[in-house]
Write a protein that holds these residues in place. Structure first.
Motif, PDB file in Angstrom:
ATOM      1  N   SER A  97      38.019  34.201  40.072  1.00 20.78           N
ATOM      2  CA  SER A  97      37.223  35.531  39.963  1.00 20.78           C
ATOM      3  C   SER A  97      36.540  35.461  38.403  1.00 20.78           C
ATOM      4  CB  SER A  97      38.112  36.908  39.856  1.00 20.78           C
ATOM      5  OG  SER A  97      38.836  36.731  41.234  1.00 20.78           O
ATOM      6  N   VAL A  98      37.071  34.834  37.384  1.00 20.11           N
ATOM      7  CA  VAL A  98      36.691  34.796  36.223  1.00 20.11           C
ATOM      8  C   VAL A  98      35.274  33.793  36.081  1.00 20.11           C
ATOM      9  CG1 VAL A  98      36.893  34.092  33.960  1.00 20.11           C
ATOM     10  CG2 VAL A  98      38.992  35.306  34.788  1.00 20.11           C
ATOM     11  N   VAL A  99      35.694  32.783  37.107  1.00 19.31           N
ATOM     12  CA  VAL A  99      34.446  31.669  36.945  1.00 19.31           C
ATOM     13  C   VAL A  99      33.324  32.326  38.016  1.00 19.31           C
ATOM     14  CG1 VAL A  99      33.832  29.516  37.400  1.00 19.31           C
ATOM     15  CG2 VAL A  99      36.051  29.824  36.509  1.00 19.31           C
ATOM     16  N   TRP A 100      33.583  32.936  39.246  1.00 21.37           N
ATOM     17  CA  TRP A 100      32.649  33.353  40.162  1.00 21.37           C
ATOM     18  C   TRP A 100      32.785  34.882  40.548  1.00 21.37           C
ATOM     19  CZ3 TRP A 100      35.207  28.712  40.913  1.00 21.37           C
ATOM     20  CH2 TRP A 100      34.379  27.382  40.585  1.00 21.37           C
ATOM     21  N   PRO A 101      32.670  35.712  39.466  1.00 18.31           N
ATOM     22  CA  PRO A 101      32.871  36.931  39.543  1.00 18.31           C
ATOM     23  C   PRO A 101      32.430  37.772  40.981  1.00 18.31           C
ATOM     24  CG  PRO A 101      31.610  36.691  37.714  1.00 18.31           C
ATOM     25  CD  PRO A 101      31.982  35.459  38.293  1.00 18.31           C
ATOM     26  N   GLU A 102      30.920  37.404  41.370  1.00 15.66           N
ATOM     27  CA  GLU A 102      30.362  38.047  42.431  1.00 15.66           C
ATOM     28  C   GLU A 102      31.146  37.574  43.599  1.00 15.66           C
ATOM     29  OE1 GLU A 102      27.738  40.125  42.257  1.00 15.66           O
ATOM     30  OE2 GLU A 102      27.913  39.668  40.193  1.00 15.66           O
ATOM     31  N   THR A 103      31.684  36.624  43.839  1.00 14.59           N
ATOM     32  CA  THR A 103      32.589  36.464  44.878  1.00 14.59           C
ATOM     33  C   THR A 103      33.841  37.423  44.993  1.00 14.59           C
ATOM     34  OG1 THR A 103      31.952  34.146  45.033  1.00 14.59           O
ATOM     35  CG2 THR A 103      33.997  34.787  46.393  1.00 14.59           C
ATOM     36  N   SER A 104      34.237  37.258  43.906  1.00 13.83           N
ATOM     37  CA  SER A 104      35.541  38.177  43.569  1.00 13.83           C
ATOM     38  C   SER A 104      35.310  39.654  44.018  1.00 13.83           C
ATOM     39  CB  SER A 104      36.285  38.258  42.254  1.00 13.83           C
ATOM     40  OG  SER A 104      37.187  39.139  42.184  1.00 13.83           O
ATOM     41  N   LYS A 105      34.146  40.090  43.515  1.00 14.31           N
ATOM     42  CA  LYS A 105      33.806  41.701  44.090  1.00 14.31           C
ATOM     43  C   LYS A 105      33.867  41.756  45.678  1.00 14.31           C
ATOM     44  CE  LYS A 105      31.145  42.664  39.715  1.00 14.31           C
ATOM     45  NZ  LYS A 105      29.801  42.881  39.117  1.00 14.31           N
ATOM     46  N   GLN A 106      33.251  41.071  46.054  1.00 14.38           N
ATOM     47  CA  GLN A 106      33.290  40.808  47.495  1.00 14.38           C
ATOM     48  C   GLN A 106      34.517  40.801  48.172  1.00 14.38           C
ATOM     49  OE1 GLN A 106      30.527  37.900  49.168  1.00 14.38           O
ATOM     50  NE2 GLN A 106      30.922  38.309  51.154  1.00 14.38           N
ATOM     51  N   ALA A 107      35.348  40.041  47.740  1.00 16.55           N
ATOM     52  CA  ALA A 107      36.725  39.495  48.112  1.00 16.55           C
ATOM     53  C   ALA A 107      37.607  40.889  48.119  1.00 16.55           C
ATOM     54  CB  ALA A 107      37.196  38.381  47.719  1.00 16.55           C
ATOM     55  N   ILE A 108      37.589  41.488  47.097  1.00 10.61           N
ATOM     56  CA  ILE A 108      38.354  42.452  46.590  1.00 10.61           C
ATOM     57  C   ILE A 108      38.576  43.748  47.620  1.00 10.61           C
ATOM     58  CG2 ILE A 108      36.973  44.074  45.247  1.00 10.61           C
ATOM     59  CD1 ILE A 108      40.581  43.076  44.320  1.00 10.61           C
ATOM     60  N   THR A 109      37.286  43.960  48.281  1.00 10.99           N
ATOM     61  CA  THR A 109      37.261  45.013  49.309  1.00 10.99           C
ATOM     62  C   THR A 109      37.933  44.545  50.486  1.00 10.99           C
ATOM     63  OG1 THR A 109      35.377  44.208  50.155  1.00 10.99           O
ATOM     64  CG2 THR A 109      34.995  45.790  48.206  1.00 10.99           C
ATOM     65  N   GLN A 110      38.306  43.286  50.721  1.00 12.93           N
ATOM     66  CA  GLN A 110      38.994  42.612  52.079  1.00 12.93           C
ATOM     67  C   GLN A 110      40.331  42.922  51.927  1.00 12.93           C
ATOM     68  OE1 GLN A 110      36.975  39.191  53.396  1.00 12.93           O
ATOM     69  NE2 GLN A 110      34.967  39.686  52.253  1.00 12.93           N
ATOM     70  N   ILE A 111      40.972  43.242  50.675  1.00 10.60           N
ATOM     71  CA  ILE A 111      42.815  43.245  50.900  1.00 10.60           C
ATOM     72  C   ILE A 111      42.776  44.337  51.794  1.00 10.60           C
ATOM     73  CG2 ILE A 111      44.424  43.916  49.366  1.00 10.60           C
ATOM     74  CD1 ILE A 111      42.921  42.878  46.754  1.00 10.60           C
ATOM     75  N   THR A 112      43.812  44.029  52.544  1.00 12.72           N
ATOM     76  CA  THR A 112      44.148  45.079  53.683  1.00 12.72           C
ATOM     77  C   THR A 112      45.181  46.097  53.292  1.00 12.72           C
ATOM     78  OG1 THR A 112      45.883  43.371  54.465  1.00 12.72           O
ATOM     79  CG2 THR A 112      43.865  43.373  55.565  1.00 12.72           C
ATOM     80  N   TRP A 113      44.423  47.271  52.465  1.00 12.02           N
ATOM     81  CA  TRP A 113      45.279  48.317  51.780  1.00 12.02           C
ATOM     82  C   TRP A 113      45.895  48.886  52.965  1.00 12.02           C
ATOM     83  CZ3 TRP A 113      46.265  47.226  47.123  1.00 12.02           C
ATOM     84  CH2 TRP A 113      45.266  46.415  46.415  1.00 12.02           C
ATOM     85  N   PRO A 114      45.409  49.433  54.229  1.00  7.56           N
ATOM     86  CA  PRO A 114      46.234  50.130  55.051  1.00  7.56           C
ATOM     87  C   PRO A 114      47.501  49.244  55.476  1.00  7.56           C
ATOM     88  CG  PRO A 114      44.049  50.389  55.659  1.00  7.56           C
ATOM     89  CD  PRO A 114      44.152  49.401  54.501  1.00  7.56           C
ATOM     90  N   THR A 115      47.500  47.995  55.769  1.00  9.89           N
ATOM     91  CA  THR A 115      48.737  47.037  56.072  1.00  9.89           C
ATOM     92  C   THR A 115      49.573  47.327  54.962  1.00  9.89           C
ATOM     93  OG1 THR A 115      47.240  45.705  57.317  1.00  9.89           O
ATOM     94  CG2 THR A 115      49.494  44.886  56.756  1.00  9.89           C
ATOM     95  N   VAL A 116      49.203  47.023  53.557  1.00  7.17           N
ATOM     96  CA  VAL A 116      50.053  47.178  52.472  1.00  7.17           C
ATOM     97  C   VAL A 116      50.793  48.526  52.624  1.00  7.17           C
ATOM     98  CG1 VAL A 116      50.233  47.285  49.933  1.00  7.17           C
ATOM     99  CG2 VAL A 116      48.708  45.634  51.128  1.00  7.17           C
ATOM    100  N   LEU A 117      50.206  49.625  52.561  1.00  9.39           N
ATOM    101  CA  LEU A 117      50.873  50.823  52.792  1.00  9.39           C
ATOM    102  C   LEU A 117      51.728  51.103  53.898  1.00  9.39           C
ATOM    103  CD1 LEU A 117      51.121  53.816  52.081  1.00  9.39           C
ATOM    104  CD2 LEU A 117      49.003  54.434  53.487  1.00  9.39           C
TER     105      LEU A 117
END
Length: 435
Positions: free
Chosen positions: A275-295
């Motif tokens: 993410s530090v090297v390619w922050p734009e990709t990281s911004k897109q990826a962070i939204t794909q963490i499956t928070w409902p599953t985690v909960l």
């Protein structure tokens, strides 16, 4: 009514409400943990929080974040492309490739969740791209991990054999390993046939597949052998972000399997560096963490920890141990192992139930080797349940699926395993009394 019985009834109510009202079961479980822990078990808030599965939380977040980055920058497309070439374009072999990889990883010493965390996201991405049943692919990965999970040099095998030796019971490392290997292999064969694996042999590799890679507007419009081969080759070519991601995945494997580092912390570290090297990709990826599953997973496991703290699990085990018929008691212990393991640590359950079974095992009326093997298989074959670590990783790694529907499929399959596996392994390993 005893506190233990109340806690079990509350768990049943949580399942019913979540199923009928479409409420996240994890949120309900957190509320149940607070209510039962405080009002019934007289636990302090800090004691309830101790049951929160912090390490699993980090594993779910870290692994899904890392593989979301891999999907966004096209690394998973590259891996799928190479895997197809490796098996000569035979899609039907891919579920078995994933089964074998996870089996080898656990057999040589990887913890089952670590192996599944590494393989499942790749396997589930492949399933999405080539229209393979996500349930088929996910089940093959988990059963592969359990097939190798009790080798004499594996983590599970070492732990169980150590408990057996400590309790002074007769043991057989080979019987334990082969029991798990054969049962999981047979289940995999049945699942492969029932869930359409045979049809994959007739599926052309160049069938049109329109699947988002996660990288903006790019999509892989065909298979490896279609007319747009040059375009496909360009999209799965190695680029700097993909090379870095592959190196990161390799580092994750080494960290988890060689240095025995926490797979969640290792995964999130690799994800942060990318993410530090390619922050734009990281911004897109962070939204794909499956928070409902985690909960969902964290809530259920927190409640199960409350049950363990207040003695509900031991209460159930003691009730079974008091049964007069040894063979029936053995079957009930296998069922307890399967039911509880579907929501909690498989190794933890075996560690609790094997000592619990010592008194009547020492009487010699039931084969200790057979029962321990049956208990080990019963407690791990159910790990495809979405409430277990392995099942949760499969659910989190699924792509382009209706998550609620897939969650229910995993839950139903896990329920079938809970109901069917204990009596079958009991009949095969305990009743004959030949071990």
């Amino acid at each position: 009514m005893s506190a233990e019985l109340i806690s079990i009834l509350v768990l049943v109510v949580v399942f019913v409400i979540a199923t009928t009202r479409s409420i996240n079961m994890g949120a309900l479980a957190f509320a149940a943990a607070f209510g039962v822990g405080t009002l019934v078990a007289d636990m302090k808030t800090d004691d309830i929080f101790k049951g929160f599965p912090g390490s699993l939380f980090v594993v779910l977040v870290g692994v899904t974040f890392l593989f979301a980055i891999a999907r966004a920058n096209g690394t998973t497309d590259w891996l799928v492309h190479r895997a197809i070439r490796l098996v000569g374009g035979r899609i039907a072999l891919m579920p078995w490739v994933m089964f074998a990889i996870t089996g080898v990883l656990t057999a040589i010493g990887a913890v089952s969740p670590a192996a599944v965390a590494i393989v499942a996201p790749i396997a589930m991405g492949f399933a999405a791209k080539y229209r393979i049943s996500p349930l088929l692919m996910g089940v093959m990965v988990v059963h592969g991990a359990q097939a190798g999970g009790f080798s004499p040099i594996s983590i599970y095998g070492t732990i169980v054999n150590g408990i057996v030796a400590k309790e002074g019971l007769p043991g057989n490392e080979i019987v334990l390993f082969l029991a798990s290997l054969v049962v999981n292999l047979l289940i995999a064969v049945v699942v492969f046939v029932v869930l359409g694996g045979m049809k994959l042999a007739r599926q052309p590799l160049d069938a049109p597949v329109a699947v988002r890679t996660g990288g903006g507007d790019d999509s892989l419009g065909g298979g490896v052998g279609d007319d747009g081969g040059e375009q496909v080759e360009e999209r799965v070519a190695l680029t700097a972000p993909r090379i870095a991601t592959l190196l990161g995945l390799a580092a994750l494997v080494v960290a988890a399997l060689v240095f025995d580092l926490d797979v969640g912390l290792a995964a999130i570290t690799v994800a942060v560096l990318l993410s530090v090297v390619w922050p734009e990709t990281s911004k897109q990826a962070i939204t794909q963490i499956t928070w409902p599953t985690v909960l969902l997973i964290c809530g259920i496991l927190t409640y199960v920890a409350v049950l363990q703290t207040m003695g509900t699990i031991k209460w159930a085990g003691d009730s079974v141990a008091s049964v007069g018929a040894p063979l029936l008691a053995a079957l009930l212990i296998c069922y307890i192992g399967a039911i509880v393991s579907a929501f909690a640590s498989s190794v933890g359950i075996m560690g609790a139930l094997i000592p619990l079974a010592v008194p009547f095992l020492l009487q010699g009326e039931v084969s200790a080797i057979g029962l321990i093997a049956a208990l080990a298989v019963s407690a791990t074959v159910v790990d495809v349940s979405p409430f277990s670590t392995n099942g949760a990783l499969v659910l989190a790694g699924a792509q382009d699926v209706d998550r609620d529907k897939f969650f229910k499929q995993l839950m139903v399959y896990g329920g079938i395993m809970v109901a069917a596996a204990p009596p079958l392994v009991w009949l095969a390993l305990v009743v004959p009394g030949i071990w």
